[in-house]
Design a protein around this motif. Structure first.
Motif, mmCIF file in Angstrom:
data_model
loop_
_atom_site.group_PDB
_atom_site.id
_atom_site.type_symbol
_atom_site.label_atom_id
_atom_site.label_comp_id
_atom_site.label_asym_id
_atom_site.label_seq_id
_atom_site.Cartn_x
_atom_site.Cartn_y
_atom_site.Cartn_z
ATOM 1 N N ILE A 161 3.165 62.318 28.159
ATOM 2 C CA ILE A 161 2.994 63.429 27.223
ATOM 3 C C ILE A 161 3.191 62.965 25.787
ATOM 4 O O ILE A 161 2.543 63.458 24.862
ATOM 5 C CB ILE A 161 3.959 64.598 27.559
ATOM 6 N N VAL A 162 4.081 61.992 25.591
ATOM 7 C CA VAL A 162 4.296 61.421 24.247
ATOM 8 C C VAL A 162 3.020 60.736 23.771
ATOM 9 O O VAL A 162 2.595 60.896 22.619
ATOM 10 C CB VAL A 162 5.471 60.411 24.268
ATOM 11 N N LEU A 163 2.404 59.980 24.671
ATOM 12 C CA LEU A 163 1.157 59.293 24.350
ATOM 13 C C LEU A 163 0.034 60.294 24.106
ATOM 14 O O LEU A 163 -0.788 60.117 23.199
ATOM 15 C CB LEU A 163 0.793 58.348 25.488
ATOM 16 N N LEU A 164 0.012 61.373 24.892
ATOM 17 C CA LEU A 164 -1.024 62.398 24.756
ATOM 18 C C LEU A 164 -0.962 63.077 23.392
ATOM 19 O O LEU A 164 -1.969 63.162 22.673
ATOM 20 C CB LEU A 164 -0.871 63.444 25.868
ATOM 21 N N ILE A 165 0.217 63.563 23.025
ATOM 22 C CA ILE A 165 0.373 64.303 21.756
ATOM 23 C C ILE A 165 0.084 63.408 20.558
ATOM 24 O O ILE A 165 -0.634 63.796 19.633
ATOM 25 C CB ILE A 165 1.794 64.899 21.665
ATOM 26 N N SER A 166 0.637 62.196 20.570
ATOM 27 C CA SER A 166 0.410 61.276 19.448
ATOM 28 C C SER A 166 -1.065 60.878 19.353
ATOM 29 O O SER A 166 -1.606 60.733 18.249
ATOM 30 C CB SER A 166 1.286 60.028 19.601
ATOM 31 N N SER A 167 -1.739 60.743 20.499
ATOM 32 C CA SER A 167 -3.167 60.385 20.496
ATOM 33 C C SER A 167 -3.996 61.482 19.843
ATOM 34 O O SER A 167 -4.899 61.202 19.044
ATOM 35 C CB SER A 167 -3.660 60.153 21.929
ATOM 36 N N ILE A 168 -3.706 62.727 20.191
ATOM 37 C CA ILE A 168 -4.440 63.860 19.613
ATOM 38 C C ILE A 168 -4.244 63.908 18.104
ATOM 39 O O ILE A 168 -5.194 64.120 17.340
ATOM 40 C CB ILE A 168 -3.995 65.183 20.269
ATOM 41 N N ILE A 169 -3.013 63.691 17.660
ATOM 42 C CA ILE A 169 -2.714 63.707 16.217
ATOM 43 C C ILE A 169 -3.488 62.609 15.495
ATOM 44 O O ILE A 169 -4.125 62.841 14.462
ATOM 45 C CB ILE A 169 -1.202 63.550 15.974
ATOM 46 N N PHE A 170 -3.460 61.379 16.037
ATOM 47 C CA PHE A 170 -4.149 60.260 15.397
ATOM 48 C C PHE A 170 -5.669 60.472 15.385
ATOM 49 O O PHE A 170 -6.349 60.124 14.416
ATOM 50 C CB PHE A 170 -3.808 58.947 16.105
ATOM 51 N N LEU A 171 -6.205 61.052 16.460
ATOM 52 C CA LEU A 171 -7.642 61.325 16.512
ATOM 53 C C LEU A 171 -8.025 62.389 15.482
ATOM 54 O O LEU A 171 -9.053 62.266 14.789
ATOM 55 C CB LEU A 171 -8.055 61.778 17.908
ATOM 56 N N LEU A 172 -7.223 63.436 15.365
ATOM 57 C CA LEU A 172 -7.498 64.497 14.379
ATOM 58 C C LEU A 172 -7.500 63.938 12.961
ATOM 59 O O LEU A 172 -8.329 64.323 12.128
ATOM 60 C CB LEU A 172 -6.461 65.615 14.506
ATOM 61 N N ILE A 173 -6.577 63.023 12.686
ATOM 62 C CA ILE A 173 -6.538 62.381 11.360
ATOM 63 C C ILE A 173 -7.805 61.553 11.137
ATOM 64 O O ILE A 173 -8.385 61.561 10.045
ATOM 65 C CB ILE A 173 -5.281 61.494 11.228
ATOM 66 N N SER A 174 -8.261 60.851 12.173
ATOM 67 C CA SER A 174 -9.443 59.990 12.041
ATOM 68 C C SER A 174 -10.703 60.792 11.736
ATOM 69 O O SER A 174 -11.610 60.293 11.048
ATOM 70 C CB SER A 174 -9.642 59.161 13.312
ATOM 71 N N PHE A 175 -10.779 62.039 12.224
ATOM 72 C CA PHE A 175 -11.969 62.866 11.970
ATOM 73 C C PHE A 175 -12.134 63.201 10.491
ATOM 74 O O PHE A 175 -13.242 63.491 10.037
ATOM 75 C CB PHE A 175 -11.908 64.162 12.780
ATOM 76 N N LEU A 176 -11.048 63.152 9.745
ATOM 77 C CA LEU A 176 -11.099 63.467 8.318
ATOM 78 C C LEU A 176 -11.901 62.427 7.539
ATOM 79 O O LEU A 176 -12.360 62.697 6.426
ATOM 80 C CB LEU A 176 -9.679 63.557 7.737
ATOM 81 N N PHE A 177 -12.080 61.243 8.125
ATOM 82 C CA PHE A 177 -12.827 60.173 7.452
ATOM 83 C C PHE A 177 -14.324 60.223 7.762
ATOM 84 O O PHE A 177 -15.083 59.368 7.300
ATOM 85 C CB PHE A 177 -12.255 58.809 7.854
ATOM 86 N N ILE A 178 -14.745 61.205 8.537
ATOM 87 C CA ILE A 178 -16.172 61.380 8.850
ATOM 88 C C ILE A 178 -16.766 62.386 7.877
ATOM 89 O O ILE A 178 -16.264 63.504 7.729
ATOM 90 C CB ILE A 178 -16.358 61.889 10.301
ATOM 91 N N LYS A 179 -17.828 62.001 7.216
ATOM 92 C CA LYS A 179 -18.472 62.895 6.241
ATOM 93 C C LYS A 179 -19.155 64.062 6.955
ATOM 94 O O LYS A 179 -19.755 63.882 8.011
ATOM 95 C CB LYS A 179 -19.488 62.126 5.398
ATOM 96 N N LYS A 180 -19.063 65.228 6.337
ATOM 97 C CA LYS A 180 -19.731 66.405 6.900
ATOM 98 C C LYS A 180 -21.184 66.425 6.465
ATOM 99 O O LYS A 180 -21.483 66.560 5.280
ATOM 100 C CB LYS A 180 -19.032 67.689 6.433
ATOM 101 N N ARG A 181 -22.075 66.271 7.394
ATOM 102 C CA ARG A 181 -23.508 66.386 7.111
ATOM 103 C C ARG A 181 -24.083 67.460 8.015
ATOM 104 O O ARG A 181 -23.893 67.405 9.235
ATOM 105 C CB ARG A 181 -24.223 65.051 7.350
ATOM 106 N N VAL A 182 -24.782 68.401 7.418
ATOM 107 C CA VAL A 182 -25.346 69.506 8.198
ATOM 108 C C VAL A 182 -26.448 68.979 9.100
ATOM 109 O O VAL A 182 -27.344 68.255 8.651
ATOM 110 C CB VAL A 182 -25.891 70.620 7.276
ATOM 111 N N LEU A 183 -26.362 69.320 10.373
ATOM 112 C CA LEU A 183 -27.376 68.898 11.342
ATOM 113 C C LEU A 183 -28.455 69.965 11.470
ATOM 114 O O LEU A 183 -28.142 71.159 11.511
ATOM 115 C CB LEU A 183 -26.734 68.669 12.713
ATOM 116 N N PRO A 184 -29.718 69.546 11.535
ATOM 117 C CA PRO A 184 -30.789 70.537 11.748
ATOM 118 C C PRO A 184 -30.659 71.185 13.117
ATOM 119 O O PRO A 184 -30.127 70.587 14.052
ATOM 120 C CB PRO A 184 -32.067 69.695 11.647
#
Length: 367
Positions: A161-184
């Motif tokens: 569960i420690v690995l699960l929660i920390s993984s979700i947090i790190f993944l959520l942070i990583s999404f912030l580095f993806i640019k938002k581009r509107v998809l058709p």
């Protein structure tokens, strides 16, 4: 000779384990007691079950559904990465990547203007490795550790569960580095799944899990499940990765033989006597020979089961060979974008090292 050459070169880990097992027989006496048959039987049952689930098409169904819910490139990558994360808990990291990576690559080919393609592919692989660590049956090394140390279900989940929660947090942070581009707008015909088969697969899946968790005897439940699944679809038997099963057997034999060498076993035990040594040592070994054989190699020489669990699961991050799932993901991406293989390897290593450093800091503080 050509067939023999291809047989041994297409799976280097299998060949390496076979060679090590042969060499080890010179130093120790072979014994069947060295082989953990529970791991082998449970792995076989899971592989058959998972192959049938693949044909059932449930992952493809959810992936196509998620495209309709994605308005931007960030949404699309986030959705499919989390699908990889959560599906790998049940279907293993290898299956999640084998199923979702082609779907992801097919999707992004439809959107040429979409950026962060490699970033998304790498996150999909990272998510599969991390998500599969939550359940004992999510990946081979956890199935082995759960059986070898006779862990209770409560103990295992306290660690995971420690690995699960920390993984979700790190993944959520990583999404912030993806640019938002509107998809058709792109409407896809979502494939239908046969709901009549759901009770059958649920029953078989639950039976296998009861065997893994020692609620029912695995030597009764698993063979029955294997027979039923074989009768249900005989062709699935041909699609099983038998080399993976033999890789486990060869490493079991090698470890059992080398353990009989007092000087070698004493040396290895001295390297894994504390939590910190075991955690960092298992990460290091995973980078060189991948985390599954690392778990099999180290476990007989240490009682630091918690540190080893965290070390080999986190150790799947880092180099491309740290986990077999990494190699699968790279191979699939290379098939779609052969000219980007070098760029992919560079970005893969950079992103994985960042994730690995985050986890090293986190568990270094906890241990």
């Amino acid at each position: 000779m050509k067939r023999l050459y291809t047989f041994f070169t297409e799976d280097l880990l299998f060949s390496l384990s076979f060679l090590i097992a042969i060499i080890s027989c010179y130093f120790g006496k072979f014994s069947l007691h060295s082989i953990d048959f529970k791991v082998i039987f449970c792995l076989l049952g899971l592989m058959l079950f998972i192959k049938n689930l693949e044909k059932f098409g449930i992952l493809t169904y959810f992936a196509d559904k998620m495209i309709d819910f994605s308005s931007t490139s960030r949404d699309l990558i986030r959705n499919i990465v989390f699908l990889s994360f959560f599906s790998s808990m049940i279907l293993t990291n290898d299956v999640a990547i084998l199923t979702l990576m082609p779907i992801y690559l097919t999707i992004i080919k439809k959107f040429p203007e979409m950026g962060d393609k490699i970033f998304g592919a790498v996150l999909l692989i990272v998510a599969a490795n991390l998500g599969s660590s939550f359940f004992p049956f999510g990946n081979p090394q956890n199935l082995f550790l759960f059986s070898y140390y006779s862990l209770s279900t409560v103990t295992f989940f306290k660690w995971s569960i420690v690995l699960l929660i920390s993984s979700i947090i790190f993944l959520l942070i990583s999404f912030l580095f993806i640019k938002k581009r509107v998809l058709p707008k792109h409407h896809t015909l979502v494939p239908k799944i046969d709901k009549r088969k759901i009770p059958f697969f649920s029953f078989i899946g639950c039976s296998i899990l009861l065997g893994i968790f020692n609620i029912l005897p695995y030597y009764v439940v698993i063979p029955i499940a294997v027979i039923i699944l074989t009768i249900y679809d005989k062709n699935v038997l041909r699609q099983i990765d038998y080399k993976l099963l033999w890789t486990f057997i060869f490493f079991f034999i090698a470890v059992g033989n080398f353990a009989q060498i007092e000087l070698l076993s004493t040396f290895i035990r001295e390297q894994f006597t504390t939590n910190t040594q075991t955690f960092f040592g298992s990460i290091l070994v995973s980078q060189i020979i991948s985390n599954v054989p690392a778990a099999i190699l180290i476990a007989p020489f240490t009682d630091q089961s918690q540190a080893l669990f965290w070390g080999v699961n986190v150790g799947g991050l880092g180099t491309i060979i740290a986990s077999l799932a990494n190699l699968i993901g790279f191979k699939l991406y290379k098939e779609y974008y052969p000219k980007q293989s070098k760029v992919f390897l560079w970005q893969f290593t950079a992103i994985n090292v960042v994730f690995l450093l985050f986890f090293i800091m986190l568990f270094g503080f906890i241990l």
